[in-house]
Design a protein around this motif. Structure first.
Motif, PDB file in Angstrom:
ATOM      1  N   LEU A  76      30.270  41.204  48.647  1.00  0.00           N
ATOM      2  CA  LEU A  76      29.997  40.250  49.433  1.00  0.00           C
ATOM      3  C   LEU A  76      28.752  39.530  49.267  1.00  0.00           C
ATOM      4  CD1 LEU A  76      30.773  42.041  52.873  1.00  0.00           C
ATOM      5  CD2 LEU A  76      32.019  40.380  51.705  1.00  0.00           C
ATOM      6  N   GLN A  77      27.785  40.291  48.514  1.00  0.00           N
ATOM      7  CA  GLN A  77      26.353  39.737  48.086  1.00  0.00           C
ATOM      8  C   GLN A  77      26.423  39.380  46.695  1.00  0.00           C
ATOM      9  OE1 GLN A  77      23.717  42.348  49.760  1.00  0.00           O
ATOM     10  NE2 GLN A  77      24.725  42.255  51.908  1.00  0.00           N
ATOM     11  N   GLY A  78      27.242  39.853  45.639  1.00  0.00           N
ATOM     12  CA  GLY A  78      27.177  39.837  44.533  1.00  0.00           C
ATOM     13  C   GLY A  78      28.105  38.843  43.966  1.00  0.00           C
ATOM     14  N   ASP A  79      28.723  39.123  42.559  1.00  0.00           N
ATOM     15  CA  ASP A  79      29.657  38.103  42.072  1.00  0.00           C
ATOM     16  C   ASP A  79      30.789  38.511  42.213  1.00  0.00           C
ATOM     17  OD1 ASP A  79      31.017  36.546  40.230  1.00  0.00           O
ATOM     18  OD2 ASP A  79      30.049  37.128  38.534  1.00  0.00           O
ATOM     19  N   THR A  80      31.512  38.090  43.500  1.00  0.00           N
ATOM     20  CA  THR A  80      32.835  38.490  43.656  1.00  0.00           C
ATOM     21  C   THR A  80      33.811  38.412  42.732  1.00  0.00           C
ATOM     22  OG1 THR A  80      32.150  37.921  46.180  1.00  0.00           O
ATOM     23  CG2 THR A  80      34.339  38.192  45.772  1.00  0.00           C
ATOM     24  N   ASP A  81      33.823  37.063  42.163  1.00  0.00           N
ATOM     25  CA  ASP A  81      35.093  37.038  41.254  1.00  0.00           C
ATOM     26  C   ASP A  81      34.758  38.062  39.880  1.00  0.00           C
ATOM     27  OD1 ASP A  81      36.032  34.782  42.299  1.00  0.00           O
ATOM     28  OD2 ASP A  81      34.753  33.413  41.278  1.00  0.00           O
ATOM     29  N   TYR A  82      33.591  38.496  39.693  1.00  0.00           N
ATOM     30  CA  TYR A  82      33.610  39.416  38.409  1.00  0.00           C
ATOM     31  C   TYR A  82      33.977  41.025  39.235  1.00  0.00           C
ATOM     32  CZ  TYR A  82      31.354  42.741  35.292  1.00  0.00           C
ATOM     33  OH  TYR A  82      31.304  43.921  34.697  1.00  0.00           O
ATOM     34  N   GLN A  83      33.551  41.189  40.414  1.00  0.00           N
ATOM     35  CA  GLN A  83      33.978  42.497  40.956  1.00  0.00           C
ATOM     36  C   GLN A  83      35.262  42.799  41.056  1.00  0.00           C
ATOM     37  OE1 GLN A  83      31.905  45.010  41.435  1.00  0.00           O
ATOM     38  NE2 GLN A  83      30.085  43.792  40.991  1.00  0.00           N
ATOM     39  N   LEU A  84      36.017  41.608  41.208  1.00  0.00           N
ATOM     40  CA  LEU A  84      37.647  41.712  41.651  1.00  0.00           C
ATOM     41  C   LEU A  84      38.322  41.144  40.632  1.00  0.00           C
ATOM     42  CD1 LEU A  84      37.677  40.483  45.588  1.00  0.00           C
ATOM     43  CD2 LEU A  84      37.433  42.879  44.651  1.00  0.00           C
ATOM     44  N   ARG A  85      37.992  40.977  39.472  1.00  0.00           N
ATOM     45  CA  ARG A  85      38.522  40.752  38.329  1.00  0.00           C
ATOM     46  C   ARG A  85      39.695  41.764  37.753  1.00  0.00           C
ATOM     47  NH1 ARG A  85      35.169  38.429  33.648  1.00  0.00           N
ATOM     48  NH2 ARG A  85      34.030  40.197  33.958  1.00  0.00           N
ATOM     49  N   MET A 115      37.448  57.286  38.110  1.00  0.00           N
ATOM     50  CA  MET A 115      36.100  57.948  37.600  1.00  0.00           C
ATOM     51  C   MET A 115      35.338  56.739  37.350  1.00  0.00           C
ATOM     52  SD  MET A 115      38.192  60.291  34.813  1.00  0.00           S
ATOM     53  CE  MET A 115      39.198  58.736  34.311  1.00  0.00           C
ATOM     54  N   ILE A 116      34.050  56.995  38.180  1.00  0.00           N
ATOM     55  CA  ILE A 116      32.681  56.128  38.047  1.00  0.00           C
ATOM     56  C   ILE A 116      32.281  55.932  36.458  1.00  0.00           C
ATOM     57  CG2 ILE A 116      30.359  55.715  38.342  1.00  0.00           C
ATOM     58  CD1 ILE A 116      30.812  56.943  41.176  1.00  0.00           C
ATOM     59  N   ASP A 117      32.431  54.571  36.307  1.00  0.00           N
ATOM     60  CA  ASP A 117      31.897  54.379  34.681  1.00  0.00           C
ATOM     61  C   ASP A 117      33.200  54.643  33.664  1.00  0.00           C
ATOM     62  OD1 ASP A 117      29.203  53.355  35.536  1.00  0.00           O
ATOM     63  OD2 ASP A 117      28.482  55.374  35.411  1.00  0.00           O
ATOM     64  N   TRP A 118      34.349  54.996  34.080  1.00  0.00           N
ATOM     65  CA  TRP A 118      35.426  55.182  33.124  1.00  0.00           C
ATOM     66  C   TRP A 118      36.548  54.215  33.675  1.00  0.00           C
ATOM     67  CZ3 TRP A 118      35.184  57.373  28.318  1.00  0.00           C
ATOM     68  CH2 TRP A 118      33.856  58.118  28.337  1.00  0.00           C
ATOM     69  N   SER A 119      36.922  54.289  35.043  1.00  0.00           N
ATOM     70  CA  SER A 119      37.954  53.612  35.331  1.00  0.00           C
ATOM     71  C   SER A 119      37.554  52.023  35.417  1.00  0.00           C
ATOM     72  CB  SER A 119      38.355  53.938  36.812  1.00  0.00           C
ATOM     73  OG  SER A 119      38.627  55.377  36.899  1.00  0.00           O
ATOM     74  N   THR A 120      37.404  51.476  34.130  1.00  0.00           N
ATOM     75  CA  THR A 120      37.079  50.116  34.007  1.00  0.00           C
ATOM     76  C   THR A 120      38.316  49.568  33.751  1.00  0.00           C
ATOM     77  OG1 THR A 120      36.757  50.337  31.550  1.00  0.00           O
ATOM     78  CG2 THR A 120      34.803  50.864  32.898  1.00  0.00           C
ATOM     79  N   ARG A 121      38.191  48.195  33.661  1.00  0.00           N
ATOM     80  CA  ARG A 121      39.464  47.276  33.454  1.00  0.00           C
ATOM     81  C   ARG A 121      40.062  47.636  32.159  1.00  0.00           C
ATOM     82  NH1 ARG A 121      37.136  41.790  33.151  1.00  0.00           N
ATOM     83  NH2 ARG A 121      39.056  41.220  32.324  1.00  0.00           N
ATOM     84  N   ASP A 122      39.213  47.811  30.924  1.00  0.00           N
ATOM     85  CA  ASP A 122      39.672  48.192  29.686  1.00  0.00           C
ATOM     86  C   ASP A 122      40.309  49.654  29.883  1.00  0.00           C
ATOM     87  OD1 ASP A 122      38.547  45.948  28.419  1.00  0.00           O
ATOM     88  OD2 ASP A 122      36.677  46.792  28.324  1.00  0.00           O
ATOM     89  N   TYR A 123      39.950  50.557  30.430  1.00  0.00           N
ATOM     90  CA  TYR A 123      40.364  51.654  30.641  1.00  0.00           C
ATOM     91  C   TYR A 123      41.942  51.747  31.281  1.00  0.00           C
ATOM     92  CZ  TYR A 123      41.810  56.047  32.879  1.00  0.00           C
ATOM     93  OH  TYR A 123      42.531  57.316  33.106  1.00  0.00           O
ATOM     94  N   CYS A 124      41.879  50.929  32.478  1.00  0.00           N
ATOM     95  CA  CYS A 124      43.090  50.608  33.236  1.00  0.00           C
ATOM     96  C   CYS A 124      44.288  49.987  32.242  1.00  0.00           C
ATOM     97  CB  CYS A 124      42.721  49.873  34.290  1.00  0.00           C
ATOM     98  SG  CYS A 124      41.974  50.743  35.744  1.00  0.00           S
TER      99      CYS A 124
END
Length: 74
Positions: free
Chosen positions: A43-52, A11-20
Motif C-alpha cells: 500500500l505504501q511502496g512500489d505496488t507494481d514491483y511488489q506484485l510483479r 522462504m524469505i529471501d529465496w522464494s524470489t521471482r527467479d526461484y519460482c
C-alpha cells in the motif's frame, strides 16, 4: 495417470521471482508461493514491483502479511 501436485515452501529471501521460475522448470504443476509481503509494503511502496510476476509462474499463491483487516482487504 493424473498429474501430481507439488507445493514449494515459501522462504524469505529465496522464494524470489527467479526461484519460482526455476522451480516451475522442474515441475509445471508445482504450487508456487511468493515470499510474505506486508500490506504496508504494497500500500505504501512500489505496488507494481511488489506484485510483479512472470506469466509462467502460475499457479502462484500470493502471501500477504498484516494485522489490519481493512488494509488486507484493500
Amino acid at each position: 495417470m493424473q498429474h501430481k501436485r507439488l507445493s514449494t515452501a515459501p522462504m524469505i529471501d529465496w522464494s524470489t521471482r527467479d526461484y519460482c521460475y526455476f522451480a516451475r522448470l522442474f515441475n509445471p504443476y508445482t504450487y508456487l508461493y511468493t515470499e510474505m509481503i506486508s500490506t504496508s509494503a504494497i500500500l505504501q511502496g512500489d505496488t507494481d514491483y511488489q506484485l510483479r510476476f512472470y506469466p509462467n509462474e502460475h499457479p502462484l499463491v500470493l502471501q500477504l502479511g498484516g494485522s489490519d483487516p481493512d488494509e488486507l482487504a484493500r
